[in-house]
Motif scaffolding. Structure first.
Motif, PDB file in Angstrom:
ATOM      1  N   GLY A   1       0.792  -1.219   0.000  1.00 50.74           N
ATOM      2  CA  GLY A   1       0.000   0.000   0.000  1.00 50.74           C
ATOM      3  C   GLY A   1       0.824   1.267   0.000  1.00 50.74           C
ATOM      4  N   THR A   2       2.137   1.170   0.154  1.00 50.28           N
ATOM      5  CA  THR A   2       2.939   2.394   0.212  1.00 50.28           C
ATOM      6  C   THR A   2       3.215   2.975  -1.149  1.00 50.28           C
ATOM      7  N   GLY A   3       3.066   2.174  -2.217  1.00 53.84           N
ATOM      8  CA  GLY A   3       3.385   2.677  -3.540  1.00 53.84           C
ATOM      9  C   GLY A   3       4.869   2.583  -3.842  1.00 53.84           C
ATOM     10  N   ALA A   4       5.704   2.280  -2.844  1.00 52.70           N
ATOM     11  CA  ALA A   4       7.132   2.178  -3.059  1.00 52.70           C
ATOM     12  C   ALA A   4       7.518   0.781  -3.515  1.00 52.70           C
ATOM     13  N   ALA A   5       6.636  -0.200  -3.317  1.00 54.85           N
ATOM     14  CA  ALA A   5       6.966  -1.573  -3.666  1.00 54.85           C
ATOM     15  C   ALA A   5       6.448  -1.960  -5.042  1.00 54.85           C
ATOM     16  N   GLN A   6       5.256  -1.490  -5.410  1.00 52.13           N
ATOM     17  CA  GLN A   6       4.705  -1.827  -6.713  1.00 52.13           C
ATOM     18  C   GLN A   6       3.781  -0.708  -7.173  1.00 52.13           C
ATOM     19  N   GLU A   7       3.519  -0.694  -8.460  1.00 55.13           N
ATOM     20  CA  GLU A   7       2.709   0.376  -9.039  1.00 55.13           C
ATOM     21  C   GLU A   7       1.263   0.290  -8.569  1.00 55.13           C
ATOM     22  N   ARG A   8       0.652   1.444  -8.365  1.00 57.89           N
ATOM     23  CA  ARG A   8      -0.759   1.524  -7.995  1.00 57.89           C
ATOM     24  C   ARG A   8      -1.298   2.848  -8.516  1.00 57.89           C
TER      25      ARG A   8
ATOM     26  N   ALA B   1       3.892  12.808  -3.011  1.00 54.46           N
ATOM     27  CA  ALA B   1       5.228  12.235  -3.168  1.00 54.46           C
ATOM     28  C   ALA B   1       5.831  11.885  -1.816  1.00 54.46           C
ATOM     29  N   LYS B   2       5.633  12.743  -0.822  1.00 50.79           N
ATOM     30  CA  LYS B   2       6.166  12.471   0.515  1.00 50.79           C
ATOM     31  C   LYS B   2       5.506  11.240   1.124  1.00 50.79           C
ATOM     32  N   LYS B   3       4.196  11.092   0.901  1.00 49.56           N
ATOM     33  CA  LYS B   3       3.460   9.959   1.465  1.00 49.56           C
ATOM     34  C   LYS B   3       3.951   8.631   0.896  1.00 49.56           C
ATOM     35  N   TYR B   4       4.174   8.586  -0.422  1.00 46.33           N
ATOM     36  CA  TYR B   4       4.486   7.316  -1.063  1.00 46.33           C
ATOM     37  C   TYR B   4       5.977   7.055  -1.241  1.00 46.33           C
ATOM     38  N   TYR B   5       6.794   8.103  -1.261  1.00 45.47           N
ATOM     39  CA  TYR B   5       8.228   7.899  -1.496  1.00 45.47           C
ATOM     40  C   TYR B   5       9.100   8.414  -0.359  1.00 45.47           C
TER      41      TYR B   5
END
Length: 244
Positions: A151-158, A172-176
């Motif tokens: 769910g973080t977006g850092a592991a796979q595309e969403r 950007a701060k939330k996901y990266y």
């Protein structure tokens, strides 16, 4: 009230039940500042509980209000509690007739006498214990990678639908983990976001995996001009002044 060392089976029932207790069940709350909305509060994860038992009576005589099986020697109880505290032993604290049943570490014990009765009064401070969780490592090829929350977006595309009050910096701060990635995020959504400073509620954008973020594109003339523009507040006139 009682304490139980589950490893040894040693149980210590307080000789006199304290008149009251408070078990704290906290939750971390994180505050975030959004450009248009202002401050919002978000849940930041559970914290450990804690409790302080004040004026716990360890009597030198068996009063009528003592619990069955009590011993008229306060140091029998004090010694065992201090041993657990000194050794950092995890004990289970239980309050009969309530849902309170938690593993705790005894942080400190204060002791003292009063009224010339030789009875001992102690204060027990304790904090909830949780066994540390070891991150799961998945080996791929010649290296290892720490498992991440999808769910973080850092592991796979969403995908993400922009909400009122969102900024690309905040997304950007939330996901990266860094708002400075906002231009790279904009480049990944160039068809939706020609200007990183202008996003609208209802837009659906792609959140690429961290390793797949493209390099930031060249700023358009309008974006470059906006980035170079400085604003200052003039309290005398009550106006903002824009300069390049």
């Amino acid at each position: 009230m009682s304490f139980l060392d589950e490893k040894t089976g040693k149980e210590l029932v307080l000789p006199v039940t304290p008149s009251g207790y408070t078990w704290a069940h906290p939750n971390r709350v994180e505050s975030i500042q959004l450009d248009q909305t202002g401050e919002i509060n978000l849940p930041g994860g559970a914290m450990m509980g804690s409790c302080t038992l004040d004026n716990v009576l360890l009597p030198t005589r068996l009063y009528s209000f003592c619990n069955p099986g009590a011993v008229a020697n306060p140091y029998v109880y004090l010694e065992q509690l201090e041993i657990w505290s000194d050794n950092g032993t995890v004990v289970r604290w239980m309050v009969s007739g309530t849902p309170v049943n938690a593993p705790v570490i005894i942080e400190s014990i204060d002791q003292g006498e009063r009224d010339g009765t030789n009875d001992l009064y102690i204060t027990i401070r304790m904090k909830q214990y949780r066994k540390p969780e070891v991150p799961v490592l998945a080996v791929s090829g010649g290296g290892a990678q720490t498992s991440r929350d999808d769910g973080t977006g850092a592991a796979q595309e969403r995908t993400y639908t922009i909400q009122s009050g969102d900024t690309l910096w905040g997304i950007a701060k939330k996901y990266y983990g860094s708002g400075t990635e906002y231009k790279r995020l904009a480049e990944a959504n160039r068809d939706q976001i020609p200007n990183p400073n202008l996003i609208y509620p209802g837009q659906t954008i792609v959140i690429p995996a961290g390793d797949n973020l493209p390099q930031a594109g060249t700023d358009s003339p309008s974006v470059a001009l906006a980035d170079e523009t400085k604003s200052t507040w003039d309290p005398a006139t009550g106006t903002w002044n824009l300069t390049l």
